[in-house]
Design an enzyme around this catalytic site. Structure first.
Site, PDB file in Angstrom:
ATOM      1  N   ARG A 148      35.153  29.050  52.654  1.00  0.00           N
ATOM      2  CA  ARG A 148      35.503  30.148  51.568  1.00  0.00           C
ATOM      3  C   ARG A 148      36.410  29.264  50.278  1.00  0.00           C
ATOM      4  NH1 ARG A 148      37.936  32.816  46.873  1.00  0.00           N
ATOM      5  NH2 ARG A 148      39.170  33.668  47.757  1.00  0.00           N
ATOM      6  N   GLU A 150      43.061  40.366  42.572  1.00  0.00           N
ATOM      7  CA  GLU A 150      43.456  39.280  42.180  1.00  0.00           C
ATOM      8  C   GLU A 150      43.857  38.726  40.892  1.00  0.00           C
ATOM      9  OE1 GLU A 150      40.121  36.126  39.568  1.00  0.00           O
ATOM     10  OE2 GLU A 150      39.869  38.229  39.790  1.00  0.00           O
TER      11      GLU A 150
END
Length: 507
Positions: free
Chosen positions: A11, A141
């Protein structure tokens, strides 16, 4: 103490510029990671990327389910009203890594939402995931900047979500801005405030501090670490699993499930599939790191290993004198693939065997080092339905004269022939090719932006040559590769693949 290892090569690692794994390559890497290297978890993709990515994810999830690894396979999802949840469920995934905003700046300026609104959106997706029987982890994030600039936002986020059915809270240094002191302080604060939660740390290497930051995060008490094979990742990459493993085991006396003796094997396979060469001096897996050159060192090694440290090459499936066993002949192809930990389906095996037989006419020996290059070349190039073919070409090279190329090719059933002079054989070939496209076809010709020649490690003069060329056509940048015993032929193969790719994809 034991640390969980999540490998995100498939990923985050695939976000490396120019890296794209074929479906069969993703399957092979997933098997190597889970069954050979014994990592605890793998993150294989982002939801909703493309139809091709969906097919790859589905294939990996199907394989994982059959092998009892379904809960170890994780997929990045988004706060999108449940679209990612449906995508992951349809692909057969069991775990969603939900991407949330870990800094106030990202929440307000990117999402244009208040923290309360964002938290409510997160809760809705969590409920949808649970209703669809998915386990949930969440990424915060830009957490590192959140802790630096808006810690009250981060704490309120955790405070609100810690009672939700979230298995892991994942703390990324998204922009790679932390140093080891900050990492320790921020991770320690999270662990102290919420001792009952499982925290992962996800490092990026923009300041070349990823491994040092992993060290600090583990010292602070996090329970999981994210890595990639060979440090693949966006920009400067992620924390390389090989170095993290050595630091955890030797510097911190931390236990993991990782099989150290498989590290080099897996790194070499990923190197071949990705096209990103491992630096010769990269710790643990670099070609030269277990090679002693200085005479004083060699003398010390023979006198009670005076120049050895705990990083013994045998631990990582290597030897002090860098060498890999050789093999030749088509009868042993499958055996050597198994030795490299590579599994192929019957159709792929047939194609690889045919390619090796063809290459065997040009080169006496095919070694284990060559095999991943051959496999990658075969799997990423479909010989069927090629509307553009090179029928014949002649390249001449004479002392004192400029090289000349004569080519004859077929484009959508029509034959063309041209001659050109160049500064080298490949340059002459390209000039003749441009004539066909610009003069006869009245079509623009792609720009060559990068040309890289790569051979398997070992420095043999008879090694196969892998030529990787980067092109730009109508604003679209892409790579093609060719493999042959001859460098010019490898470049011509890569060029032909480029022409067919443009023709079939219409860009």
């Amino acid at each position: 103490m034991q640390i969980e290892i999540l490998d995100t090569t498939l990923r985050d690692g695939e976000q490396t510029s120019g890296v794209s794994f074929a479906v069969q390559e993703k399957l092979s890497i997933a098997r190597l990671l889970l069954e050979e290297l014994k990592v605890d978890r793998i993150e294989i993709a982002s939801a909703r990327v493309s139809e091709g990515e969906f097919e790859a994810v589905k294939r990996v999830c199907d394989w994982a389910a059959k092998r009892g690894h379904a809960e170890k396979v994780e997929i990045l999802g988004f706060i999108d009203g449940g679209i990612s949840v449906e995508w992951i469920k349809k692909a057969g995934g069991k775990v969603i890594n939900l991407l949330c905003k870990g800094s106030l700046k990202h929440c307000e300026q990117q999402l244009r939402k208040t923290p309360f609104q964002h938290i409510e959106d997160i809760k809705k997706v969590i409920n949808q995931a649970i209703a669809n029987k998915l386990s949930v982890n969440i990424y915060l994030e830009d957490w590192s900047n959140g802790m630096s600039q808006s810690p009250e936002y981060v704490y309120s986020l955790i405070e609100t979500l810690h009672t939700e059915p979230i298995k892991r809270f994942m703390l990324p240094d998204t922009l790679g801005v932390l140093n080891p002191y900050q990492t320790f302080e921020f991770c320690r604060d999270m662990v102290k405030k919420y001792p009952g939660l499982h925290f992962d740390f996800h490092a990026h290497n923009d300041y070349d501090l990823a491994v040092a930051n992993v060290f600090s995060a583990v010292k602070a008490g996090v329970k999981g670490i994210h890595c990639t094979i060979n440090g693949l990742g966006e920009r400067a990459g992620n924390a390389p699993l090989s170095s993290v493993l050595a630091v955890l085991h030797d510097q911190l006396n931390i236990h993991t499930h990782i099989a150290e003796n498989k590290v080099n094997q897996v790194s070499r396979v990923v190197e071949s599939y990705s096209g990103i060469r491992i630096p010769a001096n990269k710790p643990v897996i670099g070609e030269h790191v277990f090679t002693q050159c200085a005479g004083v060192h060699a003398d010390g090694d023979s006198k009670n290993n005076l120049y050895f440290n705990e990083l013994l090459p045998e631990r990582f499936g290597r030897t002090r004198e860098y060498a890999l066993g050789k093999t030749s002949g088509k009868a042993n192809i499958r055996k050597n693939l198994e030795a490299l930990g590579i599994e192929l389906d019957e159709e792929s095996m047939k194609k690889v065997t045919e390619r090796i037989i063809a290459l065997g006419d040009k080169k006496e020996v095919v070694t284990q080092d060559d095999l991943p290059y051959i496999i990658s070349d075969v799997l990423k190039h479909n010989d069927k339905e090629q509307p553009i073919r090179i029928l014949n070409y002649s390249l001449s090279l004479a002392q004192g004269l400029r090289p000349v190329a004569v080519i004859k090719m077929e484009i959508h059933g029509i034959q063309y022939e041209e001659t050109a002079i160049g500064d080298g054989q490949y340059d002459a070939f390209m000039k003749a090719l441009r004539k066909i496209y610009k003069v006869h076809l009245k079509q623009p010709f792609p720009m060559l932006t990068n040309y890289m020649v790569d051979i398997p490690p070992g420095g043999r003069t008879d090694a196969f040559v892998q030529t990787i060329i980067t092109w730009n056509h109508n604003g679209h940048t892409f790579k093609t590769r060719g493999l042959d015993a001859d460098q010019t032929e490898a470049a011509i193969q890569a060029t032909l693949k480029m022409l067919n790719q443009i023709s079939m994809n219409n860009f």
